[in-house]
Structures are given as structure tokens and as C-alpha cells.
Write an enzyme that holds these catalytic residues in place. Structure first.
Site, PDB file in Angstrom:
ATOM      1  N   CYS A   1      82.547  -2.206  -0.649  1.00 13.15           N
ATOM      2  CA  CYS A   1      84.068  -2.334  -1.060  1.00 13.15           C
ATOM      3  C   CYS A   1      84.718  -1.146  -1.197  1.00 13.15           C
ATOM      4  O   CYS A   1      84.030  -0.066  -1.963  1.00 13.15           O
ATOM      5  CB  CYS A   1      83.791  -3.212  -2.441  1.00 13.15           C
ATOM      6  SG  CYS A   1      83.743  -5.129  -1.903  1.00 13.15           S
TER       7      CYS A   1
ATOM      8  N   GLN B   1      81.061  -8.086   6.580  1.00  9.81           N
ATOM      9  CA  GLN B   1      80.504  -9.221   5.764  1.00  9.81           C
ATOM     10  C   GLN B   1      81.506 -10.116   5.213  1.00  9.81           C
ATOM     11  O   GLN B   1      82.544  -9.505   4.742  1.00  9.81           O
ATOM     12  CB  GLN B   1      79.951  -8.222   4.645  1.00  9.81           C
ATOM     13  CG  GLN B   1      79.299  -8.856   3.605  1.00  9.81           C
ATOM     14  CD  GLN B   1      78.545  -8.176   2.271  1.00  9.81           C
ATOM     15  OE1 GLN B   1      79.575  -7.687   1.686  1.00  9.81           O
ATOM     16  NE2 GLN B   1      77.635  -8.455   2.051  1.00  9.81           N
TER      17      GLN B   1
ATOM     18  N   TYR C   1      77.471 -13.230  -6.224  1.00  9.33           N
ATOM     19  CA  TYR C   1      78.621 -13.697  -5.577  1.00  9.33           C
ATOM     20  C   TYR C   1      78.331 -15.182  -5.270  1.00  9.33           C
ATOM     21  O   TYR C   1      77.357 -15.931  -5.525  1.00  9.33           O
ATOM     22  CB  TYR C   1      79.452 -12.851  -4.538  1.00  9.33           C
ATOM     23  CG  TYR C   1      79.644 -11.842  -5.079  1.00  9.33           C
ATOM     24  CD1 TYR C   1      80.564 -11.542  -6.143  1.00  9.33           C
ATOM     25  CD2 TYR C   1      78.817 -10.504  -4.848  1.00  9.33           C
ATOM     26  CE1 TYR C   1      80.863 -10.166  -6.472  1.00  9.33           C
ATOM     27  CE2 TYR C   1      79.208  -9.456  -5.127  1.00  9.33           C
ATOM     28  CZ  TYR C   1      80.234  -8.983  -6.088  1.00  9.33           C
ATOM     29  OH  TYR C   1      80.385  -7.901  -6.810  1.00  9.33           O
TER      30      TYR C   1
ATOM     31  N   ARG D   1      72.997 -11.554   3.855  1.00  9.92           N
ATOM     32  CA  ARG D   1      72.383 -10.691   2.997  1.00  9.92           C
ATOM     33  C   ARG D   1      72.108 -11.503   1.787  1.00  9.92           C
ATOM     34  O   ARG D   1      72.734 -12.261   1.289  1.00  9.92           O
ATOM     35  CB  ARG D   1      73.696  -9.799   2.513  1.00  9.92           C
ATOM     36  CG  ARG D   1      73.285  -8.468   2.009  1.00  9.92           C
ATOM     37  CD  ARG D   1      74.055  -7.323   1.663  1.00  9.92           C
ATOM     38  NE  ARG D   1      73.419  -6.198   1.700  1.00  9.92           N
ATOM     39  CZ  ARG D   1      73.769  -5.212   0.929  1.00  9.92           C
ATOM     40  NH1 ARG D   1      74.663  -4.893   0.420  1.00  9.92           N
ATOM     41  NH2 ARG D   1      72.951  -3.989   1.152  1.00  9.92           N
TER      42      ARG D   1
HETATM   43  C1  LIG Z   1      80.796   1.860  -3.267  1.00  7.27           C
HETATM   44  C2  LIG Z   1      80.186   0.553  -3.132  1.00  7.27           C
HETATM   45  C3  LIG Z   1      80.465  -0.588  -2.481  1.00  7.27           C
HETATM   46  C4  LIG Z   1      79.708  -1.538  -2.437  1.00  7.27           C
HETATM   47  N1  LIG Z   1      80.134  -2.715  -1.845  1.00  7.27           N
HETATM   48  C5  LIG Z   1      79.339  -3.589  -1.236  1.00  7.27           C
HETATM   49  C6  LIG Z   1      79.801  -4.754  -0.670  1.00  7.27           C
HETATM   50  O1  LIG Z   1      81.179  -4.874  -0.320  1.00  7.27           O
HETATM   51  N2  LIG Z   1      78.885  -5.766  -0.162  1.00  7.27           N
HETATM   52  C7  LIG Z   1      77.542  -5.647  -0.630  1.00  7.27           C
HETATM   53  O2  LIG Z   1      76.931  -6.684  -0.261  1.00  7.27           O
HETATM   54  N3  LIG Z   1      77.224  -4.671  -1.308  1.00  7.27           N
HETATM   55  C8  LIG Z   1      77.920  -3.684  -1.595  1.00  7.27           C
HETATM   56  N4  LIG Z   1      77.769  -2.560  -2.443  1.00  7.27           N
HETATM   57  C9  LIG Z   1      76.052  -2.456  -2.343  1.00  7.27           C
HETATM   58  C10 LIG Z   1      75.702  -1.619  -1.301  1.00  7.27           C
HETATM   59  O3  LIG Z   1      75.831  -2.194   0.028  1.00  7.27           O
HETATM   60  C11 LIG Z   1      73.862  -1.256  -1.241  1.00  7.27           C
HETATM   61  O4  LIG Z   1      73.404  -2.561  -1.127  1.00  7.27           O
HETATM   62  C12 LIG Z   1      73.654  -0.520  -2.761  1.00  7.27           C
HETATM   63  O5  LIG Z   1      74.581   0.283  -2.905  1.00  7.27           O
HETATM   64  C13 LIG Z   1      72.319  -0.128  -2.613  1.00  7.27           C
HETATM   65  O6  LIG Z   1      72.077   0.934  -1.492  1.00  7.27           O
HETATM   66  P1  LIG Z   1      72.097   2.484  -1.640  1.00  7.27           P
HETATM   67  O7  LIG Z   1      71.204   2.957  -2.843  1.00  7.27           O
HETATM   68  O8  LIG Z   1      72.223   3.140  -0.408  1.00  7.27           O
HETATM   69  O9  LIG Z   1      73.647   2.670  -2.442  1.00  7.27           O
HETATM   70  C14 LIG Z   1      78.312  -1.524  -2.742  1.00  7.27           C
HETATM   71  C15 LIG Z   1      77.667  -0.107  -3.020  1.00  7.27           C
HETATM   72  C16 LIG Z   1      78.609   0.775  -3.228  1.00  7.27           C
HETATM   73  C17 LIG Z   1      77.937   2.184  -3.759  1.00  7.27           C
END
Ligand SMILES: Cc1cc2nc3c(=O)[nH]c(=O)nc-3n(C[C@H](O)[C@H](O)[C@H](O)COP(=O)(O)O)c2cc1C
Length: 368
Positions: A27, A102, A185, A233
């Protein structure tokens, strides 16, 4: 030299992916009335040059009240579709990376302020706030305005909205739909006994709690072209005693596989304020491994996967089929290039950038 596991191609449904690195949905809280802005072109555009094999558009609300915040992207009308088309046309002109989306509904976690403004819930009688909906009228956190429990007509409206957005996603030429069943969610709120206290067909037993997410899956799967993948997911656990856990996740994943789901993306948490998450490198990988042991479709691991050898080991040892990156690839948008250099693989780079290939990494780049 044998190709590193991280850079072996894979098929998800009928979609061919060049390697095992996918970009997780993120997001950006930068839309206006659900419509993508230039930020999305900049943000998604640069990630589309990263050498990953799939770009996933952020949680995209199927209804206005399904947005986490007022600045979330949506895909519920012609204006939101047109804004996304403009972004996609810009990206596609310069990148061949497959693009998924998504589709999401935030349920009781909707109507919040932007994270950089604190992210608190905004009450329905305030500007930028609205009445939330959920399986049961239980607020996410104490002191919050409680959601309204969805009645049958409400459930149908949400399910139909997922279908309508999936059809718009197909119109836009998107390659894959990922349904957001994670992070507390709406769909996850139905799955978890902590947020679902219904006494009708949609609450109580595991079968009943899975019913609505599975109905959404079936309806989207039936509407979206059958040659294109639909994935889910999930949160592999709530990290709360008595909540959704890995055994239930496995049961859900098996049911999804039976119904034609193309891949399961295993995250965790987000449902309950009391969660105790053992955050650390690859902390969610054991959840992905548990799902992978029980299903035949590709499983994606995510969460603090930052190291090249770490990612190679996750795929190479069969913990998961793919890794998804979020913060990792925001911090280093050329992570897949650096991983390929380190592991001795080839990665696709735009022609405009071919001249930057470091001399010591011969044959790193494949021209786009
Ligand atoms: C800026 C940001 C926005 C995110 N938005 C979503 C999202 O829209 N949908 C979702 O399922 N997870 C979202 N997440 C979670 C990530 O997809 C991911 O599962 C989580 O950050 C862990 O991975 P990482 O350690 O590589 O950040 C978001 C994470 C971050 C950092």
C-alpha cells in the site's frame, strides 16, 4: 554451472515466471478517490525494472468502504479503472514484467488515517472516515468504533464487488489476481475465531468460518479467465492463543487447491492487538514450509527475507517455491540484480541500463 534455485523459472497456473523473486503488494496511501496517481507510476515503474519476476499491485479495495484509508487504491468504478490503466500503460511501454493485483476489503480495519499520520481509526462522523463492516460487531482495538456485522445482502454485495473488480483487472490485462486473505482484513476476519463470532452458516466451525472466503474465491475464479491464475494470501497464524493457526491454514490451503487456486502466499498476523510475533530473519518461512508440505501448488514465503543466500536456501531446500520481497526491495530496488550477481545467475535488465553491468559480473544481464 548449475542455475541457482532462486533464478530457475516456474509456472504459477499458466503464468510463466522468469525466477522465484516476486514483489509483494505494498500500500502506498497515495491515491485520490481510489484512483492511482503519478506516485504509482514512479513507484511501480521503478520496481518493474528490478529483475523480479512478478509485480503485485498493492491491496486494491473492491469497494470504497473496503479501503484501509481514504488514500488507498480502488478498482470499483470506471474512474479507478481508467487511472490504473494510465499507470499500467506507462509501465508496460518499458517493462515486460508480468503484473498481478491484490484485491482486498479491509473490513473492521478500514477507515484509518495514513500510517505517517499515526494510522489511527477515523470515526464515521469525521472527514475521511466511514462506518466499517465485519463478520461480527467486534472492534479491532478497544475504544474504536465497532464495525457493523454484515448481513446476507452485505455478504453478497462484497462477494459481487470482488468479482466486478476481478473483471476490471482482466480488462486491464493484468496477469494474476491475488485475494487478500491475510493481515486481519475482511477475509481473515471471517477465518479467525477471534473476530468471527457469528452463529449462522458463516461462523463457528472451521468449515463455516472458511465459507465466505471460499465463496469469494469460487466467484472470482469462475469470473476471471481460466488461463489466468488466482492466488490467495493468508496469515499462517494470528500469533494469539485460541486464534487462527497453522493447522487451520493448511486446511484452508488444501480446500483452495481443490477449488483451483494457483498459489498460496503465506504471511502472518494482523488480526489481533494481543499478537506476539517472533520477528526475525525469515520468521514466517516455517509457516510456508508447513503449507508446502501439504499442497502441490506453488507456495510463496515472505517476511524479512533480505539475504541472497537466505533466499537461495529457502527455495533451494524446498521451504517454499518463491520468495516475496516488500521492505527489502523498497530499500534496494535492484535486489534481484545483486542476488543474481552474488549467486552467478542472469537477470533481465532494461536496454537503457545495460552499460552499468559491472565488469566482474560478466553475463549478469540479459537484455529486455
Ligand atoms: C509499505 C508497505 C505496504 C504494505 N502493504 C501491503 C499490502 O498492500 N498488502 C499486503 O498483503 N501486505 C502489505 N504489506 C506487507 C508486505 O507485503 C510484506 O508481507 C511484509 O512487509 C513482510 O515482508 P518484508 O519483510 O520483505 O517487508 C506492506 C508492507 C509495507 C512495508
Amino acid at each position: 554451472m548449475t542455475q541457482p534455485a532462486l533464478f530457475r523459472p516456474i509456472r504459477v497456473g499458466n503464468l510463466d515466471l522468469a525466477n522465484r523473486i516476486v514483489i509483494a503488494p505494498m500500500c502506498q496511501y497515495s491515491a485520490e478517490e481510489g484512483q492511482m496517481t503519478d506516485w504509482h507510476l514512479i513507484h511501480l515503474g521503478q520496481l518493474a525494472l528490478s529483475g523480479a519476476s512478478l509485480l503485485t499491485i498493492e491491496a486494491t479495495a473492491v469497494l470504497p468502504e473496503g479501503r484501509i484509508s481514504y488514500a488507498d487504491v480502488g478498482l470499483w468504478n470506471d474512474a479507478t479503472e481508467a487511472a490504473m490503466r494510465r499507470t499500467l500503460e506507462g509501465i508496460r511501454r518499458w517493462s515486460e514484467m508480468p503484473i498481478g493485483i491484490q484485491l482486498a476489503h479491509a473490513g473492521r480495519k478500514a477507515s484509518t488515517d495514513l500510517p505517517w499520520n499515526g494510522g489511527a481509526q477515523i470515526a464515521p462522523d469525521h472527514a475521511h472516515g466511514w462506518q466499517t463492516v465485519a463478520p461480527s460487531a467486534i472492534a479491532f482495538a478497544e475504544g474504536q468504533n465497532a464495525p457493523m456485522a454484515l448481513d446476507r445482502a452485505g455478504l453478497e454485495r462484497v462477494r459481487d464487488a470482488f468479482v466486478a473488480s476481478a473483471l476490471r483487472a482482466d480488462n486491464l490485462g493484468l496477469d494474476l489476481v491475488q485475494l487478500h486473505g491475510a493481515h486481519g482484513y475482511l477475509m481473515h476476519q471471517f477465518l479467525s475465531p477471534l473476530s468471527n463470532r457469528r452463529d449462522d452458516d458463516y461462523g463457528g466451525s472451521l468449515e463455516n468460518r472458511m465459507r465466505f472466503p471460499l465463496e469469494i474465491f469460487d466467484a472470482v475464479r469462475a469470473a476471471f479467465p481460466k488461463e489466468k491464475p488466482v492466488s490467495m494470501r493468508v496469515s499462517g497464524t494470528d500469533w494469539v492463543e485460541g486464534g487462527w493457526d497453522v493447522e487451520q491454514t493448511v486446511a484452508f490451503a488444501k480446500e483452495l487447491e481443490r477449488r483451483g487456486c494457483s498459489a498460496i502466499h503465506v504471511s502472518s498476523g494482523g488480526l489481533h492487538a494481543a499478537q506476539q510475533i517472533p520477528v526475525g530473519p525469515g520468521y514466517q518461512v516455517p509457516l510456508a514450509r508447513a503449507v508446502k508440505a501439504e499442497v502441490g501448488i506453488p507456495v510463496i514465503a515472505v517476511g524479512l527475507i533480505t539475504g541472497f543466500e537466505q533466499a537461495e536456501a529457502i527455495v533451494g531446500t524446498g521451504d517454499a517455491d518463491l520468495v516475496a520481497l516488500a521492505r527489502t526491495i523498497l530499500y534496494d530496488p535492484r535486489w534481484p540484480w545483486h542476488a543474481a550477481a552474488e549467486l552467478g545467475a542472469t537477470v533481465r535488465a532494461p536496454n537503457q541500463y545495460l552499460r552499468c553491468q559491472p565488469r566482474q559480473f560478466k553475463n549478469l544481464f540479459e537484455s529486455a
